[in-house]
Write a protein that holds these residues in place. Structure first.
Motif, short mmCIF file in Angstrom:
data_model
loop_
_atom_site.label_atom_id
_atom_site.label_comp_id
_atom_site.label_asym_id
_atom_site.label_seq_id
_atom_site.Cartn_x
_atom_site.Cartn_y
_atom_site.Cartn_z
N MET A 57 -8.85 -3.71 1.74
CA MET A 57 -8.05 -2.44 1.35
C MET A 57 -7.98 -1.67 -0.43
O MET A 57 -8.12 -1.05 -1.35
CB MET A 57 -7.12 -2.15 2.01
CG MET A 57 -6.87 -0.87 1.93
SD MET A 57 -8.20 0.58 2.78
CE MET A 57 -7.97 0.37 4.89
N SER A 58 -7.11 -3.09 -0.62
CA SER A 58 -6.45 -2.71 -2.38
C SER A 58 -7.59 -3.04 -2.98
O SER A 58 -7.35 -2.28 -4.10
CB SER A 58 -5.76 -3.65 -2.31
OG SER A 58 -3.89 -3.86 -1.47
N THR A 73 -10.75 -2.21 -1.98
CA THR A 73 -11.62 -1.37 -2.55
C THR A 73 -11.29 0.09 -3.17
O THR A 73 -11.60 0.27 -3.84
CB THR A 73 -11.36 -0.46 -0.69
OG1 THR A 73 -12.53 -2.38 -0.36
CG2 THR A 73 -12.82 0.59 -0.65
N GLU A 74 -9.90 0.13 -2.71
CA GLU A 74 -8.78 1.73 -3.58
C GLU A 74 -9.03 1.74 -5.60
O GLU A 74 -9.23 2.74 -5.84
CB GLU A 74 -7.51 1.63 -2.68
CG GLU A 74 -7.69 2.03 -1.43
CD GLU A 74 -5.90 1.94 -1.04
OE1 GLU A 74 -5.19 1.55 -1.70
OE2 GLU A 74 -6.47 2.25 0.08
N ARG A 75 -9.11 0.27 -5.86
CA ARG A 75 -8.99 0.31 -6.87
C ARG A 75 -11.16 -0.02 -7.71
O ARG A 75 -10.96 1.05 -8.12
CB ARG A 75 -8.72 -1.06 -7.66
CG ARG A 75 -8.78 -1.85 -8.79
CD ARG A 75 -7.83 -2.76 -9.72
NE ARG A 75 -6.26 -1.85 -9.11
CZ ARG A 75 -5.24 -2.48 -10.11
NH1 ARG A 75 -5.42 -3.60 -9.80
NH2 ARG A 75 -4.02 -1.98 -9.93
N ARG A 85 -0.16 2.97 -8.81
CA ARG A 85 -1.22 2.88 -9.13
C ARG A 85 -1.52 2.80 -9.84
O ARG A 85 -1.72 2.08 -11.15
CB ARG A 85 -2.19 3.09 -8.01
CG ARG A 85 -2.44 2.41 -7.12
CD ARG A 85 -3.82 3.51 -6.26
NE ARG A 85 -3.51 4.65 -5.78
CZ ARG A 85 -3.40 4.63 -4.91
NH1 ARG A 85 -3.01 4.95 -4.39
NH2 ARG A 85 -2.81 6.51 -5.02
N HIS A 102 0.78 -1.32 -0.29
CA HIS A 102 0.15 0.29 0.05
C HIS A 102 0.96 1.14 -0.06
O HIS A 102 0.13 2.26 0.72
CB HIS A 102 -0.81 0.01 1.31
CG HIS A 102 -0.57 -0.39 2.52
ND1 HIS A 102 0.04 0.35 2.77
CD2 HIS A 102 -0.39 -1.59 2.84
CE1 HIS A 102 1.04 -0.60 4.92
NE2 HIS A 102 0.77 -1.69 3.98
N ALA A 143 -11.56 4.40 -7.68
CA ALA A 143 -10.29 4.55 -8.47
C ALA A 143 -11.25 4.53 -9.99
O ALA A 143 -11.53 5.16 -10.41
CB ALA A 143 -9.54 4.10 -8.85
N TRP A 192 -14.80 4.05 3.16
CA TRP A 192 -13.93 4.33 3.03
C TRP A 192 -13.64 5.42 3.43
O TRP A 192 -12.86 6.23 3.23
CB TRP A 192 -12.58 3.23 2.22
CG TRP A 192 -11.54 3.71 1.49
CD1 TRP A 192 -10.21 3.06 2.41
CD2 TRP A 192 -11.41 4.40 0.98
NE1 TRP A 192 -9.29 3.76 1.99
CE2 TRP A 192 -9.54 4.51 0.75
CE3 TRP A 192 -11.88 5.78 0.46
CZ2 TRP A 192 -8.66 5.68 0.35
CZ3 TRP A 192 -10.99 6.73 -0.23
CH2 TRP A 192 -10.07 6.13 -0.18
N GLY A 247 -16.44 0.33 1.13
CA GLY A 247 -15.78 1.25 -0.17
C GLY A 247 -16.71 2.91 0.83
O GLY A 247 -15.97 3.83 0.55
N TYR A 259 -11.33 2.22 8.52
CA TYR A 259 -11.33 2.88 7.15
C TYR A 259 -9.95 3.23 7.04
O TYR A 259 -9.11 2.91 5.50
CB TYR A 259 -11.47 4.18 7.05
CG TYR A 259 -11.82 5.14 7.32
CD1 TYR A 259 -10.68 6.07 7.95
CD2 TYR A 259 -12.09 5.38 8.95
CE1 TYR A 259 -10.24 6.88 8.38
CE2 TYR A 259 -11.88 5.95 10.04
CZ TYR A 259 -10.79 7.15 9.90
OH TYR A 259 -10.64 8.11 10.43
N ARG A 302 -11.90 9.09 5.21
CA ARG A 302 -11.31 9.66 5.08
C ARG A 302 -11.44 11.03 4.79
O ARG A 302 -10.56 11.18 5.50
CB ARG A 302 -10.49 9.02 3.59
CG ARG A 302 -10.47 8.08 3.61
CD ARG A 302 -8.93 7.64 4.33
NE ARG A 302 -8.41 6.00 3.71
CZ ARG A 302 -7.09 5.60 3.46
NH1 ARG A 302 -6.32 6.66 3.25
NH2 ARG A 302 -6.77 4.76 3.74
#
Length: 427
Positions: A299-300, A302-304, A412, A100, A307, A341, A338, A280, A345
């Motif tokens: 986490m990974s 969710t971030e993708r 990324r 991360h 995005a 998250w 998500g 989160y 944030r």
């Protein structure tokens, strides 16, 4: 970008595996990458490791299981995680595919602790009395909520501010060390390697124990390892509650400075316990939730997912990275997480803007007043103490966060370009 076809022969990197319910977790211990696959996926990996082509592997799988499988897509997922490479392709870097972006200043190993010693220190003979102390602390706090400290405990009113601040921070660092040591002990109790490093969660400077190999252990061992630090914080926090209760009710004739220090120390334990629920971020409770949901890359993924949502909203659908390989049930969990998250944030950014930065601004303002010979809130010693601590903790956390945001963005972009190239080549 090489794409696997039916006639491709791939190289399978050395891996270890363990059964976890209906799934199997495979791990590349050198790179600390762990991936959950269907139990039948081991048959595919073993066939590929024997030098079979993808087409031959598909036929072997169909004969054994009576159904066909999309081996090419499965191999593509394994390639993304670095478990396989096609002939002529470079071996995967030592950095995990789902790293991360956090970098540590230095790492210290706990592998000198033997599993037998760790099991004794984390067994029922320690846990049961510890739980009794925690229960007693909760009862005392509930019977007299007024003994729980607020933020003013850090002002040390009636005491030597500079001296008590330094001692308080030292105690907080000792408490943090015990928290991380507990994670390491729980991991070592099942033979998992553990190392300690300094890193950050957003703008917060933290110590983090790397026990990623715990994913190869049983769920019970994982819960124990992830909750070990929480247990230690609650245990020592309860001892402080008992001390403050005794001092408050005349059971102990404690000097004022000891009460001030105990209140400040208790506040740091309570803050650390509360922080773990900010799941989160990659906190202890986050890993407990990821274990319970069987989502090791929560986490990974969710971030993708987020995005990809931004790319769709900004009319860049050609840049969307496919997540078709994630099971539908797991993808539903990613969508729910998500939302957590995003709101988490936003909350953290509000805390940064309206809490952390204003505090730093006050310190800067007082420094300017001191330099100009104007009256200030602090003495020179008080100011120097607070300025140094704020610069090291808050400033260090902000600096590492900025650096990791930049590195994470670059990483990324590279990962997305690789996956988009593979999608385009696959047609």
């Amino acid at each position: 970008m090489a794409v696997n076809t039916a006639d491709s022969v791939v190289t399978v990197r050395p891996f270890v595996s363990t059964t976890d319910g209906a799934e199997v977790i495979i791990g590349d211990t050198d790179r600390k990458v762990y991936l959950a696959i269907p139990a039948e996926g081991l048959d595919i990996l073993h066939a590929l490791a024997e030098g079979r082509t993808i087409a031959e592997t598909a036929r072997i799988y169909e004969r054994k299981h009576g159904e066909s499988a999309d081996i090419e897509d499965f191999v593509a997922v394994l390639a993304d995680e670095g478990f396989v490479t096609r002939g002529g392709e470079p071996a995967p870097a030592t950095e995990p595919a789902h790293e991360h972006g956090h970098r540590t200043i230095k790492r210290w190993s706990f592998d000198w602790i033997s599993p037998a010693t760790a099991r004794r220190l984390t067994g029922p003979a320690v846990i049961v009395p510890g739980l009794a102390v925690i229960l007693a602390g909760v009862v005392l706090a509930a019977s007299d909520p007024g003994l729980l400290p607020g933020a003013r405990a850090l002002l040390f009113e009636g005491g030597n501010f500079a001296l008590l601040t330094v001692v308080s921070v030292t105690l907080a660092m000792i408490g943090l060390s015990m928290h991380e040591f507990a994670h390491a002990l729980a991991a070592r109790s099942v033979g998992v390697s553990a190392t300690l490093g300094i890193s950050n969660l957003m703008y917060i400077l933290v110590a983090q124990t790397d026990i990623s190999g715990i994913w190869m252990a049983s769920k019970r061992a994982r819960y124990k390892a992830f909750l070990a630090g929480f247990f230690v914080d609650a245990f020592f926090g309860s001892l402080l509650v008992a001390f403050l209760f005794a001092a408050r009710h005349g059971v102990l004739d404690a000097p004022n400075w000891s009460v001030l220090l105990a209140s400040a120390a208790l506040l740091t334990f309570l803050v650390r316990i509360g922080f773990q629920f900010f799941f989160y971020l990659r906190t202890d409770i986050y890993y407990v939730i990821a274990t319970a949901l069987n989502c090791r890359n929560l986490m990974s993924d969710t971030e993708r997912f987020l995005a990809n949502g931004i790319k769709r909203l900004t009319f860049r659908r050609d840049k969307v990275v496919s997540q078709a390989g994630i099971p539908r049930n797991e993808m539903r969990k990613v969508r729910v997480y998500g939302a957590i998250w995003v709101f988490g944030r936003i909350f953290s950014l509000f805390a940064l803007v309206f809490t952390i930065l204003p505090v730093l601004w006050v310190y800067l303002e007082q420094f300017v007043l001191l330099a100009m010979g104007e009256p200030t809130r602090f003495s020179s010693a008080d100011f120097a103490t607070v300025a140094v601590l704020a610069g090291l903790l808050n400033g260090g956390g902000l600096a590492m966060w900025g650096r990791n945001l930049w590195r994470g963005w670059r990483r990324r972009r590279a990962e997305d370009a690789k996956m988009l190239a593979r999608q385009a080549a696959a047609g």
